[in-house]
Design an enzyme around this catalytic site. Sequence first.
Site, PDB file in Angstrom:
ATOM      1  N   ASP A  69       0.874  -1.168   0.000  1.00  0.00           N
ATOM      2  CA  ASP A  69       0.000   0.000   0.000  1.00  0.00           C
ATOM      3  C   ASP A  69       0.911   1.218   0.000  1.00  0.00           C
ATOM      4  O   ASP A  69       1.811   1.326   0.828  1.00  0.00           O
ATOM      5  CB  ASP A  69      -0.944   0.027   1.201  1.00  0.00           C
ATOM      6  CG  ASP A  69      -2.098   0.985   0.926  1.00  0.00           C
ATOM      7  OD1 ASP A  69      -2.918   0.683   0.035  1.00  0.00           O
ATOM      8  OD2 ASP A  69      -2.162   2.056   1.551  1.00  0.00           O
ATOM      9  N   SER A  70       0.679   2.085  -0.962  1.00  0.00           N
ATOM     10  CA  SER A  70       1.636   3.165  -1.154  1.00  0.00           C
ATOM     11  C   SER A  70       0.940   4.452  -1.511  1.00  0.00           C
ATOM     12  O   SER A  70      -0.269   4.484  -1.783  1.00  0.00           O
ATOM     13  CB  SER A  70       2.641   2.764  -2.244  1.00  0.00           C
ATOM     14  OG  SER A  70       1.991   2.181  -3.346  1.00  0.00           O
ATOM     15  N   PHE A 148       4.914   5.562 -13.246  1.00  0.00           N
ATOM     16  CA  PHE A 148       3.458   5.701 -13.285  1.00  0.00           C
ATOM     17  C   PHE A 148       3.019   6.704 -12.226  1.00  0.00           C
ATOM     18  O   PHE A 148       3.845   7.271 -11.497  1.00  0.00           O
ATOM     19  CB  PHE A 148       2.775   4.335 -13.070  1.00  0.00           C
ATOM     20  CG  PHE A 148       2.923   3.762 -11.685  1.00  0.00           C
ATOM     21  CD1 PHE A 148       4.082   3.099 -11.303  1.00  0.00           C
ATOM     22  CD2 PHE A 148       1.899   3.882 -10.748  1.00  0.00           C
ATOM     23  CE1 PHE A 148       4.222   2.577 -10.023  1.00  0.00           C
ATOM     24  CE2 PHE A 148       2.025   3.352  -9.465  1.00  0.00           C
ATOM     25  CZ  PHE A 148       3.191   2.699  -9.108  1.00  0.00           C
ATOM     26  N   LYS A 172      15.037   4.120 -10.653  1.00  0.00           N
ATOM     27  CA  LYS A 172      13.845   4.266  -9.807  1.00  0.00           C
ATOM     28  C   LYS A 172      13.788   3.131  -8.780  1.00  0.00           C
ATOM     29  O   LYS A 172      13.583   3.359  -7.596  1.00  0.00           O
ATOM     30  CB  LYS A 172      12.550   4.283 -10.631  1.00  0.00           C
ATOM     31  CG  LYS A 172      11.318   4.334  -9.714  1.00  0.00           C
ATOM     32  CD  LYS A 172       9.962   4.355 -10.353  1.00  0.00           C
ATOM     33  CE  LYS A 172       8.886   4.323  -9.260  1.00  0.00           C
ATOM     34  NZ  LYS A 172       7.511   4.283  -9.758  1.00  0.00           N
TER      35      LYS A 172
HETATM   36  P1  ITT Z   1      -3.612  -1.920  -5.436  1.00  0.00           P
HETATM   37  O1  ITT Z   1      -4.337  -1.362  -4.221  1.00  0.00           O
HETATM   38  O2  ITT Z   1      -4.441  -2.874  -6.210  1.00  0.00           O
HETATM   39  O3  ITT Z   1      -2.258  -2.459  -5.092  1.00  0.00           O
HETATM   40  P2  ITT Z   1      -3.508   0.864  -6.199  1.00  0.00           P
HETATM   41  O4  ITT Z   1      -2.847   1.617  -7.317  1.00  0.00           O
HETATM   42  O5  ITT Z   1      -4.959   1.192  -5.908  1.00  0.00           O
HETATM   43  O6  ITT Z   1      -3.332  -0.702  -6.462  1.00  0.00           O
HETATM   44  P3  ITT Z   1      -2.714   1.914  -3.630  1.00  0.00           P
HETATM   45  O7  ITT Z   1      -4.062   1.893  -3.009  1.00  0.00           O
HETATM   46  O8  ITT Z   1      -1.536   1.453  -2.813  1.00  0.00           O
HETATM   47  O9  ITT Z   1      -2.636   1.016  -4.924  1.00  0.00           O
HETATM   48  O10 ITT Z   1      -2.442   3.380  -4.170  1.00  0.00           O
HETATM   49  C1  ITT Z   1      -1.201   3.726  -4.609  1.00  0.00           C
HETATM   50  C2  ITT Z   1      -1.274   5.003  -5.419  1.00  0.00           C
HETATM   51  O11 ITT Z   1      -0.198   5.863  -4.996  1.00  0.00           O
HETATM   52  C3  ITT Z   1      -1.023   4.702  -6.897  1.00  0.00           C
HETATM   53  O12 ITT Z   1      -2.211   4.430  -7.586  1.00  0.00           O
HETATM   54  C4  ITT Z   1      -0.323   5.974  -7.347  1.00  0.00           C
HETATM   55  O13 ITT Z   1      -1.283   6.979  -7.590  1.00  0.00           O
HETATM   56  C5  ITT Z   1       0.492   6.360  -6.109  1.00  0.00           C
HETATM   57  N1  ITT Z   1       1.813   5.710  -6.166  1.00  0.00           N
HETATM   58  C6  ITT Z   1       2.245   4.640  -5.438  1.00  0.00           C
HETATM   59  N2  ITT Z   1       3.489   4.293  -5.795  1.00  0.00           N
HETATM   60  C7  ITT Z   1       3.842   5.130  -6.769  1.00  0.00           C
HETATM   61  C8  ITT Z   1       4.997   5.253  -7.554  1.00  0.00           C
HETATM   62  O14 ITT Z   1       6.013   4.409  -7.443  1.00  0.00           O
HETATM   63  N3  ITT Z   1       5.038   6.238  -8.462  1.00  0.00           N
HETATM   64  C9  ITT Z   1       4.008   7.087  -8.598  1.00  0.00           C
HETATM   65  N4  ITT Z   1       2.867   7.021  -7.928  1.00  0.00           N
HETATM   66  C10 ITT Z   1       2.781   6.053  -6.997  1.00  0.00           C
END
Ligand code: ITT
Length: 192
Positions: A69-70, A148, A172
Site C-alpha cells: 500500500d503506497s 506511473f 527508480k
Molecule cells: P492496489 O491497491 O491494487 O495495489 P492501487 O494503485 O490502488 O493498487 P494503492 O491503493 O496502494 O494502490 O495506491 C497507490 C497510489 O499511490 C497509486 O495508484 C499511485 O497513484 C500512487 N503511487 C504509489 N506508488 C507510486 C509510484 O512508485 N510512483 C508514482 N505514484 C505512486
Amino acid sequence: MKIVFATSNPHKLKELKEIASSFGVTDIEFVLPGEGFDPVEDGKTFEENSLIKAREAAKLTGLMALADDSGLCVEALNGEPGIYSARYASTPQERIDKLLDAVKPFDNRKAKFVCAMTLVDKDGKILFADRGECFGSIAFSQAGTHGFGYDPIFLVDGEDGLTMAELDDEKKNEISHRGRALRKVLSYLLKK
Ligand code: ITT
C-alpha cells in the site's frame, strides 16, 4: 516458493519483478490473486491497508501473500493525498493536475513516497511488515515518461532536479519507496 502479490496495479507488479530480479531472487514466483480480488481498503494507515489486501489475497488463493500500500504524502497538505493517492481524482492526469493546484499556494513543496509492505502466511498471520520511503518535492510542472502515477511531478532528492519519471527503471527501483520496502521483505524471506 509461490507468493501471491495482492494488487490490481500492473505497474506495481512490473516493478516488484524487476526489484526482485536485481536483488538476485530466482526461486520466488509472484502470481496475481486473479478474479474476485476486491479488498475494502478502509484502513486508516498504509500499514492497515496493506494488511487488509494481503489477508484478502491469502484467503482467496490459499497462498502466502504480499501486499503493497503506497502513496504520496505532501508536507504542506498535512500528508495528503497519502492513503487516498489512488482515489485523489479519476485519472492519473487529473490527479497530477489536482495536486499541482493544491500545492500552488505553498512555498514548502516537500513530499515523500511511502510504501508499506505486509507479508502474511496462507492463514493471514503476519510474517513480516515494514515500509520504505523516498524523499523529494513537488515539481512546478510535470516531466518524464517512465514509471506511473505521480512520478512526473516528484522531484527526487539528490537526483539533480530530475523527476522520478525522468529516471530509468533501474534507478527508480534502486531509490524508490517500493524498492526500499521490498528489499527488506526479500531479506527476511531469503534468511529463512
Ligand atoms: P492496489 O491497491 O491494487 O495495489 P492501487 O494503485 O490502488 O493498487 P494503492 O491503493 O496502494 O494502490 O495506491 C497507490 C497510489 O499511490 C497509486 O495508484 C499511485 O497513484 C500512487 N503511487 C504509489 N506508488 C507510486 C509510484 O512508485 N510512483 C508514482 N505514484 C505512486
